[in-house]
Design an enzyme around this catalytic site. Structure first.
Site, PDB file in Angstrom:
ATOM      1  CG  ASP A 148     101.369  61.306  36.830  1.00 20.40           C
ATOM      2  OD1 ASP A 148     100.170  61.373  36.473  1.00 20.40           O
ATOM      3  OD2 ASP A 148     101.714  60.870  37.956  1.00 20.40           O
ATOM      4  CG  ASN A 162      93.782  66.295  35.863  1.00 26.16           C
ATOM      5  OD1 ASN A 162      92.584  66.274  36.121  1.00 26.16           O
ATOM      6  ND2 ASN A 162      94.537  65.190  35.866  1.00 26.16           N
ATOM      7  CE1 TYR A 205      90.061  65.954  45.900  1.00 32.25           C
ATOM      8  CE2 TYR A 205      87.720  66.481  45.978  1.00 32.25           C
ATOM      9  CZ  TYR A 205      88.827  66.061  45.268  1.00 32.25           C
ATOM     10  OH  TYR A 205      88.713  65.769  43.927  1.00 32.25           O
ATOM     11  CE  LYS A 257      90.400  68.895  43.526  1.00 33.35           C
ATOM     12  NZ  LYS A 257      91.295  68.922  42.361  1.00 33.35           N
ATOM     13  CB  THR A 272      89.903  58.233  38.166  1.00 32.81           C
ATOM     14  OG1 THR A 272      89.714  58.727  39.502  1.00 32.81           O
ATOM     15  CG2 THR A 272      89.148  59.121  37.198  1.00 32.81           C
TER      16      THR A 272
HETATM   17  P1  NAD Z   1      93.904  59.607  39.531  1.00 38.28           P
HETATM   18  O1  NAD Z   1      94.453  59.222  40.866  1.00 38.28           O
HETATM   19  O2  NAD Z   1      93.428  58.544  38.615  1.00 38.28           O
HETATM   20  O3  NAD Z   1      94.965  60.504  38.763  1.00 38.28           O
HETATM   21  C1  NAD Z   1      95.700  61.511  39.422  1.00 38.28           C
HETATM   22  C2  NAD Z   1      97.085  61.595  38.802  1.00 38.28           C
HETATM   23  O4  NAD Z   1      97.785  62.680  39.440  1.00 38.28           O
HETATM   24  C3  NAD Z   1      97.923  60.336  39.009  1.00 38.28           C
HETATM   25  O5  NAD Z   1      98.504  59.934  37.801  1.00 38.28           O
HETATM   26  C4  NAD Z   1      98.970  60.764  40.025  1.00 38.28           C
HETATM   27  O6  NAD Z   1     100.209  60.070  39.896  1.00 38.28           O
HETATM   28  C5  NAD Z   1      99.117  62.238  39.692  1.00 38.28           C
HETATM   29  N1  NAD Z   1      99.686  63.013  40.797  1.00 38.28           N
HETATM   30  C6  NAD Z   1      99.367  62.919  42.108  1.00 38.28           C
HETATM   31  N2  NAD Z   1     100.120  63.762  42.822  1.00 38.28           N
HETATM   32  C7  NAD Z   1     100.928  64.411  41.938  1.00 38.28           C
HETATM   33  C8  NAD Z   1     101.927  65.405  42.072  1.00 38.28           C
HETATM   34  N3  NAD Z   1     102.275  65.889  43.272  1.00 38.28           N
HETATM   35  N4  NAD Z   1     102.535  65.854  40.958  1.00 38.28           N
HETATM   36  C9  NAD Z   1     102.214  65.353  39.741  1.00 38.28           C
HETATM   37  N5  NAD Z   1     101.288  64.396  39.561  1.00 38.28           N
HETATM   38  C10 NAD Z   1     100.654  63.940  40.645  1.00 38.28           C
HETATM   39  O7  NAD Z   1      92.741  60.634  39.872  1.00 38.28           O
HETATM   40  P2  NAD Z   1      91.704  61.448  38.975  1.00 38.28           P
HETATM   41  O8  NAD Z   1      90.389  61.145  39.528  1.00 38.28           O
HETATM   42  O9  NAD Z   1      91.963  61.299  37.534  1.00 38.28           O
HETATM   43  O10 NAD Z   1      92.069  62.923  39.449  1.00 38.28           O
HETATM   44  C11 NAD Z   1      92.385  63.964  38.576  1.00 38.28           C
HETATM   45  C12 NAD Z   1      91.828  65.253  39.150  1.00 38.28           C
HETATM   46  O11 NAD Z   1      90.404  65.176  39.158  1.00 38.28           O
HETATM   47  C13 NAD Z   1      92.235  65.548  40.590  1.00 38.28           C
HETATM   48  O12 NAD Z   1      92.539  66.929  40.720  1.00 38.28           O
HETATM   49  C14 NAD Z   1      90.990  65.207  41.389  1.00 38.28           C
HETATM   50  O13 NAD Z   1      90.928  65.930  42.597  1.00 38.28           O
HETATM   51  C15 NAD Z   1      89.918  65.617  40.413  1.00 38.28           C
HETATM   52  N6  NAD Z   1      88.596  65.052  40.639  1.00 38.28           N
HETATM   53  C16 NAD Z   1      88.391  63.702  40.572  1.00 38.28           C
HETATM   54  C17 NAD Z   1      87.112  63.186  40.795  1.00 38.28           C
HETATM   55  C18 NAD Z   1      86.821  61.701  40.720  1.00 38.28           C
HETATM   56  O14 NAD Z   1      85.723  61.296  41.135  1.00 38.28           O
HETATM   57  N7  NAD Z   1      87.715  60.873  40.218  1.00 38.28           N
HETATM   58  C19 NAD Z   1      86.057  64.067  41.086  1.00 38.28           C
HETATM   59  C20 NAD Z   1      86.314  65.418  41.156  1.00 38.28           C
HETATM   60  C21 NAD Z   1      87.586  65.905  40.915  1.00 38.28           C
END
Ligand code: NAD
Length: 256
Positions: free
Chosen positions: A37, A90, A156, A160, A191
């Site tokens: 991370d 992720n 976004y 994706k 999240t």
């Molecule tokens: P989150 O913000 O809780 O977690 C994301 C994590 O990624 C964080 O710990 C952050 O520090 C880390 N991060 C960000 N930029 C980074 C980088 N450049 N290098 C390394 N780490 C980095 O969000 P989440 O919802 O758990 O997101 C995880 C994935 O799920 C993402 O790809 C997001 O696009 C996708 N997603 C989330 C949702 C939702 O509703 N939460 C829906 C669809 C897709």
């Protein structure tokens, strides 16, 4: 789940949300976990949670948009555990909601750097090692926004859709080299992603788009652990003939 015990998994974005749940799930299944991370504090918290539960984890500070940093991540996995069998690519960001003409150029670049280039860097570094060592399984995190258009989320959604295309292409390239590559397309999940959005944003438009995002047939948002279950399945031997797919984990959104 079949075939995860004793193996090694790397999870990017492992400090929060879906990545943290996935890291914990790999550990619960008996895998050694490299938690990667950009946020060292939360990443180390995930490691503590896994170690407190009696499993093995290592933190590595990574910016997925930087190839050298990602190559270091793979080296850490090899140094710590001697193998790299699974990867959950992720890490991702959401920079805000705006019509396409109103997107700031820097925000556009920043999002694509993490959400799309950041998947390519991981694939590049991981595949070299996995193919050479006889195989593995990779899951990329896409999104429901990678399958359909969503107003206010142009950058976004473009990133994706790119992840879905990369997943299909790389799966074909490595189909005979022992590496399966799939993706999950989460629906709205509980999240921190929205609270991390850059800029002030316009609260009224955020409210509008957030409510649009949670138009889910099952009438609830997901918990991160529900994504982790799909990731574990796609990495397991139970998914041994599945590659190149993006699995919607979305409470029925993709069927609507
Ligand atoms: P989150 O913000 O809780 O977690 C994301 C994590 O990624 C964080 O710990 C952050 O520090 C880390 N991060 C960000 N930029 C980074 C980088 N450049 N290098 C390394 N780490 C980095 O969000 P989440 O919802 O758990 O997101 C995880 C994935 O799920 C993402 O790809 C997001 O696009 C996708 N997603 C989330 C949702 C939702 O509703 N939460 C829906 C669809 C897709």
């Amino acid at each position: 789940m079949n075939g995860l015990d004793g193996k090694t998994a790397v999870v990017t974005g492992g400090g929060s949300g879906i990545g943290r749940a996935s890291a914990k799930r790999f550990a619960d299944e008996g895998a050694n976990v490299v938690v990667a991370d950009i946020d060292a504090e939360t990443g180390r918290e995930t490691v503590d949670l896994i170690e407190d539960a009696g499993s093995n984890a290592t933190f590595v500070d990574v910016d997925v948009s930087d190839l050298e940093s990602v190559e270091r991540m793979v080296d850490v996995a090899l140094d710590a555990y001697g193998s790299l069998d699974f990867a959950h690519n992720n890490a991702g960001i959401l920079t805000g909601f705006a019509d396409v003409a109103d997107i700031d150029a820097d925000d556009w670049d920043a999002l694509l750097e993490v959400n799309l280039k950041g998947i390519w860097t991981c694939l590049k570094a991981e595949l070299a090692v996995m193919a050479e060592r006889g195989g593995g399984a990779i899951v990329n995190t896409a999104s429901e926004s990678g399958l359909v258009g969503m107003g206010g989320l142009a950058s976004y959604s473009a990133s994706k859709h790119g992840v879905v295309g990369l997943t299909k292409t790389v799966a074909l390239e490595y189909a005979t080299r022992g590496v399966r590559v799939n993706a999950i397309a989460p629906g709205p999940t509980n999240t921190n992603i929205q609270s991390r959005m850059s800029g002030d944003g316009d609260p009224s438009s955020m409210e509008f788009d957030t409510s649009a995002m949670i138009d889910v047939p099952m009438d609830r948002i997901a918990e991160p652990e529900e994504m982790a279950g799909a990731v574990a399945f796609l990495c397991s031997d139970d998914a041994s003939y599945i590659t190149g797919h993006t699995l919607p984990v979305d409470g029925g959104q993709a069927a609507d």
